[in-house]
Scaffold this motif. Structure first.
Motif, mmCIF file in Angstrom:
data_model
loop_
_atom_site.group_PDB
_atom_site.id
_atom_site.type_symbol
_atom_site.label_atom_id
_atom_site.label_comp_id
_atom_site.label_asym_id
_atom_site.label_seq_id
_atom_site.Cartn_x
_atom_site.Cartn_y
_atom_site.Cartn_z
ATOM 1 N N UNK A 19 0.809 -1.219 0.000
ATOM 2 C CA UNK A 19 0.000 0.000 0.000
ATOM 3 C C UNK A 19 0.840 1.265 0.000
ATOM 4 N N UNK A 20 2.044 1.203 -0.576
ATOM 5 C CA UNK A 20 2.872 2.403 -0.647
ATOM 6 C C UNK A 20 3.680 2.432 -1.926
ATOM 7 N N UNK A 21 3.651 3.598 -2.578
ATOM 8 C CA UNK A 21 4.546 3.865 -3.699
ATOM 9 C C UNK A 21 5.818 4.467 -3.120
ATOM 10 N N UNK A 22 6.910 3.703 -3.161
ATOM 11 C CA UNK A 22 8.174 4.167 -2.608
ATOM 12 C C UNK A 22 9.224 4.286 -3.695
ATOM 13 N N UNK A 23 10.437 3.810 -3.441
ATOM 14 C CA UNK A 23 11.471 3.792 -4.479
ATOM 15 C C UNK A 23 11.024 3.003 -5.700
ATOM 16 N N UNK A 24 10.260 1.938 -5.473
ATOM 17 C CA UNK A 24 9.550 1.252 -6.552
ATOM 18 C C UNK A 24 8.064 1.518 -6.340
ATOM 19 N N UNK A 25 7.298 1.640 -7.418
ATOM 20 C CA UNK A 25 5.862 1.836 -7.227
ATOM 21 C C UNK A 25 5.228 0.580 -6.653
ATOM 22 N N UNK A 26 4.124 0.749 -5.940
ATOM 23 C CA UNK A 26 3.352 -0.400 -5.490
ATOM 24 C C UNK A 26 2.880 -1.199 -6.696
ATOM 25 N N UNK A 27 2.956 -2.518 -6.591
ATOM 26 C CA UNK A 27 2.502 -3.369 -7.692
ATOM 27 C C UNK A 27 1.008 -3.200 -7.935
ATOM 28 N N UNK A 28 0.241 -2.845 -6.919
ATOM 29 C CA UNK A 28 -1.179 -2.580 -7.132
ATOM 30 C C UNK A 28 -1.378 -1.295 -7.922
ATOM 31 N N UNK A 29 -0.571 -0.279 -7.664
ATOM 32 C CA UNK A 29 -0.663 0.961 -8.437
ATOM 33 C C UNK A 29 -0.353 0.709 -9.906
ATOM 34 N N UNK A 30 0.717 -0.033 -10.156
ATOM 35 C CA UNK A 30 1.092 -0.342 -11.537
ATOM 36 C C UNK A 30 0.021 -1.199 -12.190
ATOM 37 N N UNK A 31 -0.530 -2.149 -11.429
ATOM 38 C CA UNK A 31 -1.571 -3.012 -11.986
ATOM 39 C C UNK A 31 -2.802 -2.213 -12.382
ATOM 40 N N UNK A 32 -3.145 -1.183 -11.601
ATOM 41 C CA UNK A 32 -4.291 -0.349 -11.962
ATOM 42 C C UNK A 32 -4.073 0.292 -13.328
ATOM 43 N N UNK A 33 -2.880 0.818 -13.561
ATOM 44 C CA UNK A 33 -2.556 1.381 -14.884
ATOM 45 C C UNK A 33 -2.606 0.297 -15.957
#
Length: 788
Positions: free
Chosen positions: A639-653
Motif C-alpha cells: 500500500x505504498x509507492x516508494x522507491x519502486x511503485x506499489x505493484x497494485x498501483x502499476x496493476x491499476x494502470x
C-alpha cells in the motif's frame, strides 16, 4: 525486549512531511533509519565506515562453509563462511525450530547493503556471538530481493513496533513464524545509546526460557492487530474516491514538503522517488493553465536538474546512486540499484518531452549507457545492483564510496595539460576541479565521514553552469564543454584500474520489467532504435529464462552462471510485482516497437496474475501467491509507492491500458474494484500512493486511444508514431492498425477494420470518450489534436 516496550507504532509511509514516500521503506541501507528497536534517538549518517563483506576466497581455505554455500543468492553466499549455523528460508529450518522448541532468528538484507556488511563483519563473524546463536536459536538468512513477501511481512511488524525500519532487518520468531521482537542494525556490544546484539540475544534467551508463555501471548496479540491493520478491501464502498480531490490533496502535501532551493521533498536523506515526479508531471498536464499546474512542473523539473547536477549522479561513469545523505544531493550513499536507473531514465525522458531541454535527454541517455555497460548480461537480462563499498587499493579493506571519490592530487596528475586561451594560467585539471567543486581538503564534511576515512576526498558535483565556468576563465562555452568531457573520460579510464564494487549478479523479473520500460520509453521518446533493441532483448531474456510456458508463470530470479550462462536454483515463482512490472514493460515495448507479440504476452501474463493474486472478496491484488506464502502470519497488499511503485498501483494502470488495447470490460471492472479497495488508504495519505492517484485520474478521465493506420515500415507511418512519442501523454494507448483484419489487435478491436487511410497515406485517429476525431495525415495536425 518485547514489542510492548518499543516506541509507539508509526504507520508505514506516514513520515514527517505528510507521509512523503521515502526510499527507506524499500531498498535502502538502514543508515537513514533508527537502527535499534530499543533506541528511539536517530544517529548520524556516516559515509565511510568499515562496511566490508567476508572475502570468501580468503576464508574458504580456513573455514568450513555453512549450508548457505549451496545457495545462488550473492547475499546468502556472502554469509556462507560465517561461523553462524545459517539456514535458508524453508521447511528444514522451521521443522528444526519446532522439534527443538527454539526461537527462530531471522536476518534479512541484500548484497549491496552497507549496514548488512557491517553487521556481518561485526557480529556474524564473531565466534562468541555465533556460539550464542547456534546454541539457543535457529538462524535463518533471507535475501529480501529473492523473497519480498518474507521481507514485507516482517518489515510490517518492525515498523509497527519500533521507530522505523531498514536493513539489515533482524526479527525473532516463534517456531510457528510469529514475530515477537524486531529491529534493524545492532552493534555487537552495548554502547552509550544503543544496546548491543550480544545483550539482545542474552535477554531473548532468558525471556524464552523463563517467560515463554507471555512472549507467545504477546506475539499472537500483535499478529492479530497487524492482520486487522493491514486489511485492505472494498468494504461497503461501491466506488473509489474523487480523482480531483485526491489529486489536489496529493499535490498540496507535496508542495508543503518541497525544498525550494535544492528540489526534492525532505531534508535528508533525500531519495529520487520517481513516482512523485511522474505524479507532478501528470498533475501539470491536467492543470497546465493554472498556477498549481505550473508549480508542479517547476517542482519536478527543478528536482531532476538538481539531482543531475549533484553527487547522487555519477558524473564520471553515469547512472545514479541510491540516495543523498544531505539536502544538497551532494554526498550519496553510493550503491547503484537497477530499479532506480530504470525509473529515472523514464523520468528524464518525460522531462525532455515536457521541456524540450536536451539536458534531460542527455541524462536519460547517460543512465542507459551505464546500465548497458555495467548491468547488462550478455543474454539480454539486467543485474540487480552494484555495491557502495570497494577497496581503495587491492588488498585493502573495502570502504564506502572508494571507487567514486577523488583527491585533488589524482585529478592534477591525470589532467596536467595547460588550457590555451584562458585569461589566467589554467590546466585541464584545474578547470574540471573548479566546475565540479573539488578542493584540497576534500568536499565531504566531517559529519558525513565520522570514521575519517574520506579525508581529502571529493565527490564530483556541478557547482557552476557551463556559461559561468567559461566566463570565469574567458573561454568559449563549447571549448569548456569539450575540455570537461575529455577530462571526465580520462577519469573514467583511470577509474577502471581501481578495485570494482561488488556486482549483485542476481536477475529479478520485476526489475528487468522496469528496465524494459526504461529502454522502451526512452528509445521511443528520443527516436533511438538501439535503445528499443535493448528493451526487446530484455523482453526476450524474460521469456526465455524467466517464464514457464507450461504453467504460464513467471519466475522470480535467475543468476549469472559461469561462461555467460544463466542458472536457476531452485526455481522460485514470481510475486505480484514481477507480473505487474513485466506487464508494464511489455505494454511500453509494444508502443515503442509496434510488435504485437509483446502485447499478446502481456495479456496472457495479466490473466495469470489475476488467477494467482486477485482478491475475489476484497478487491486488489495480494503481493504473493497463497501457496508460496503458506505459514507466514500475514498475506499483504502493498500500500505504498516508494522507491519502486506499489505493484497494485502499476496493476491499476496496466488494467486500464489493457482495456484500451482490447475492449475487455472485465479489466476495467477489476481496475475500479482495486481503486475502491485502496480508497481509505488514498483518502488518509494520498501522498503515500501518488502512482495510484495517477491511475485513479486516468480511470475517471478515460484513456485516449491513438490509432495510426499505415505500413509499419513506411516513413509517413513512422513520422506519425514519432510525433506521438514526442509528446507527454501519460493516459493513452497507441495502436498501429496495419490493415490486416486477421491481426491480433483487429480481432480484439473490430472497429479498427472500419478505419481507413486517407489518400493511401498513413492516417491517425484519436478516440476519447468513445468519439473519434477526424482523420489527420500530417504530424503537425496530429500534434494539435494531442496537445491543444
Amino acid at each position: 525486549m518485547s514489542h510492548l516496550t518499543s516506541p509507539p507504532p508509526k504507520h508505514k509511509g506516514e513520515h514527517k512531511g505528510h507521509g512523503l514516500p521515502r526510499g527507506s521503506e524499500r531498498g535502502s541501507s538502514s543508515r537513514d533509519k533508527d537502527r535499534n528497536v530499543t533506541v528511539s534517538s536517530s544517529v548520524p549518517m556516516p559515509i565511510g565506515g568499515k562496511g566490508s563483506r567476508t572475502n570468501c576466497s580468503q576464508s574458504s581455505s580456513q573455514k568450513v562453509p555453512n549450508r548457505l554455500i549451496n545457495e545462488k543468492s550473492p547475499y546468502l553466499l556472502q554469509h556462507a563462511y560465517n561461523p553462524v549455523d545459517w539456514y535458508p528460508w524453508g521447511q528444514e529450518a522451521f521443522d528444526k525450530a519446532r522439534k527443538e522448541n527454539k526461537p527462530i532468528f531471522l536476518s534479512v538484507g541484500y548484497s549491496t547493503c552497507h549496514w548488512c556488511h557491517m553487521m556481518e563483519e561485526e557480529s556474524f563473524q564473531n565466534e562468541d556471538i555465533s556460539r550464542l546463536l547456534n546454541e539457543d536459536f535457529i538462524s535463518v538468512k533471507v535475501d529480501r530481493e529473492e523473497r519480498p513477501d518474507v521481507d514485507k511481512v516482517f518489515m510490517t511488524f518492525v515498523q509497527a513496533t519500533s521507530s522505523g525500519g531498514g536493513w539489515p532487518m533482524n526479527v525473532w520468531l516463534t517456531p510457528n513464524l510469529q514475530p515477537f521482537v524486531g529491529g534493524t542494525y545492532f552493534p555487537p556490544e552495548d554502547g552509550l545509546t544503543r544496546i548491543g546484539f550480544r545483550t539482545v540475544l542474552l535477554r531473548i534467551r532468558e525471556q524464552w526460557k523463563q517467560n515463554r508463555s507471555t512472549l507467545l501471548e504477546n506475539s499472537q496479540r500483535v499478529t492479530t492487530a497487524l492482520l486487522a491493520r493491514s486489511e485492505i478491501n472494498m468494504g461497503d464502498r461501491q466506488l473509489p474516491p474523487s480523482a480531483a480531490t485526491m489529486n489536489s490533496r496529493c499535490f498540496q502535501q507535496l508542495d508543503e514538503g518541497y525544498d525550494e532551493e535544492y528540489g526534492g521533498f525532505a531534508e535528508a536523506p533525500k531519495f529520487p522517488t520517481p513516482v512523485i515526479l511522474s505524479f507532478l508531471f501528470s498533475y501539470w498536464l491536467s492543470h497546465r493553465l493554472t498556477q498549481d499546474g505550473s508549480r508542479a512542473q517547476q517542482m519536478a523539473l527543478h528536482t531532476l536538474k538538481m539531482m543531475a547536477n549533484g553527487g547522487i549522479r555519477d558524473h564520471v561513469g553515469q547512472g545514479f546512486h541510491r540516495y543523498s545523505t544531505d539536502r544538497q544531493w551532494h554526498v550519496p550513499h553510493f550503491e547503484k540499484m537497477l530499479y532506480d536507473q530504470a525509473q529515472l531514465a523514464v523520468a528524464y525522458s518525460q522531462a525532455f518531452q515536457i521541456s524540450g531541454d536536451e539536458f534531460y535527454a542527455d541524462v536519460a541517455k547517460g543512465i542507459l549507457q551505464y546500465t548497458s555497460r555495467n548491468l547488462n548480461h550478455r543474454s539480454g537480462g539486467f543485474y540487480s545492483a552494484e555495491d557502495a563499498d570497494s577497496a581503495p587499493e587491492r588488498g585493502m579493506r573495502p570502504k564506502e564510496g572508494a571507487f567514486y571519490v577523488w583527491t585533488v592530487k589524482e585529478v592534477q596528475q591525470l589532467l596536467p595539460e595547460p588550457v590555451p586561451g584562458a585569461t589566467e594560467p589554467l590546466t585541464s585539471g584545474q578547470l574540471l576541479m573548479k566546475h565540479y567543486g573539488l578542493t584540497e581538503p576534500g568536499n565531504i564534511s566531517t559529519n558525513q565521514d565520522l570514521k575519517g576515512e574520506l579525508q581529502g576526498q571529493n565527490v564530483l558535483t556541478i557547482h557552476y553552469s557551463l556559461e559561468l565556468t567559461a566566463a570565469r576563465f574567458g573561454l568559449d562555452v563549447e571549448v569548456v564543454q569539450s575540455l570537461l568531457n575529455s577530462g571526465l573520460e580520462k577519469l573514467f579510464q583511470a577509474r577502471k584500474h581501481r578495485p570494482k564494487p561488488h556486482l549483485d549478479s542476481k536477475m529479478l523479473a520485476a526489475w528487468n520489467g522496469l528496465m524494459v520500460s526504461g529502454y522502451a520509453v526512452t528509445g521511443a521518446v528520443l527516436g533511438l532504435e538501439r535503445l528499443i533493441n535493448y528493451a526487446i532483448n530484455g523482453a526476450k531474456f524474460l521469456k526465455r529464462h524467466m517464464f514457464d510456458v507450461a504453467s504460464g508463470r513467471l519466475m522470480r530470479t535467475c543468476y549469472a552462471g559461469s561462461g555467460g550462462t544463466v542458472e536457476h536454483s531452485p526455481p522460485c515463482w514470481g510475486f505480484l510485482e514481477d507480473y505487474a512490472f513485466v506487464v508494464r514493460g511489455l505494454l511500453d515495448l509494444y508502443e515503442a516497437s509496434q510488435e504485437s507479440a509483446w502485447l499478446e504476452w502481456a495479456l496472457r501474463l495479466q490473466d495469470t496474475q489475476d488467477r494467482l493474486f486477485w482478491d475475489c472478496r476484497g478487491g486488489g491484488y495480494f503481493c504473493s501467491e497463497a501457496e508460496l506464502g503458506a505459514g507466514l502470519p500475514l498475506r499483504l497488499k502493498d500500500d505504498q509507492d516508494g522507491p519502486e511503485p506499489s505493484a497494485n498501483s502499476v496493476s491499476a494502470h496496466n488494467l486500464l491500458r489493457l482495456h484500451g488495447f482490447t475492449g475487455h470490460k472485465d479489466w476495467m471492472d477489476k481496475c475500479m474494484c482495486l481503486l475502491t479497495a485502496f480508497s481509505e488508504r488514498m483518502r488518509r495519505v494520498p501522498v503515500a500512493l501518488p502512482e495510484m492517484v495517477r491511475a485513479l485520474s486516468a480511470h475517471q478521465q478515460t484513456l485516449k486511444q491513438i490509432v495510426i493506420c499505415g505500413d509499419p515500415q513506411a516513413k509517413d507511418t513512422k513520422a506519425l508514431l514519432q510525433c506521438v512519442h514526442s509528446i507527454f501523454i501519460p493516459n493513452k494507448v497507441l495502436i498501429l492498425a496495419d490493415g490486416d483484419p486477421s491481426s491480433f489487435l483487429s480481432r480484439q478491436l473490430p472497429f479498427l477494420s472500419t478505419l481507413r487511410r486517407v489518400e493511401d497515406r498513413a492516417t491517425a485517429y484519436v478516440c476519447e470518450n468513445q468519439a473519434y476525431s477526424m482523420p489527420v495525415t500530417e504530424p503537425c495536425e496530429l500534434r494539435k489534436l494531442l496537445h491543444p
